[in-house]
Design a protein around this motif. Structure first.
Motif: not given
Length: 168
Positions: A55, A58-60, A62-63, A74, A78-79
């Motif tokens: 997760y 994925c957050r990293r 996406k940004n 996208q 994220e969690e």
């Protein structure tokens, strides 16, 4: 007579545009390979040096503005949400991205099946193999764009000229 000449010119231009569009598709697939390679590289870094879980990865991703062509990112979670399988969500997100070739899509499916599944060393080794495969696919795409891109542009323009002559 002027109308026929304008029609012939229009048809010729349309043929050229269609050929150029087909050549651009080849270039786009090469760029997608480059970004998939970058995505895998960033994932390896997150696992090896940061110890991130799926997760956080994925957050990293996406940004990361360098990966804007990979729109499937996208749609990644994220969690953790109870009852949701990460791999199913990854696969569903990959399927939603339409501009991927079959080989690129397969690499992404395999990548989603690797991250978070084993110890860090195992993940890094398997992701390294995927990086090598995507690099080879990218080389094929570069060769194809060089060979067929010129062909598509020329053929499109030629067919446009032939259709224009028929109109006259």
């Amino acid at each position: 007579m002027i109308l026929k000449i304008l029609s012939a010119l229009s048809v010729t231009i349309i043929g050229g545009v269609i050929g150029a569009a087909q050549a651009d598709k080849l270039s786009e697939s090469r760029k997608n390979c480059t970004e998939i390679g970058e995505m895998i590289h960033h994932t390896v870094f997150s696992i090896e040096y940061r110890g991130d879980d799926v997760y956080a990865i994925c957050r990293r991703l996406k940004n990361d503005s360098d990966l804007r062509r990979l729109t499937f990112l996208q749609n990644l979670p994220e969690e953790y949400v109870c009852g949701q399988d990460f791999r199913e969500m990854w696969d569903r997100a990959v399927i939603l991205q339409k501009n991927l070739g079959e080989e690129e899509r397969e690499i992404l499916f395999r990548c989603g099946g690797i991250i978070g599944k084993s110890d860090a060393g195992g993940q890094i080794a398997m992701l390294g193999e995927l990086q090598e495969k995507i690099r080879k696919i990218e080389e094929q795409r570069i060769d194809m764009a060089a060979k067929k891109g010129r062909l598509y542009r020329s053929a499109g323009l030629l067919f446009g000229i032939m259709a224009g002559i028929i109109v006259i």
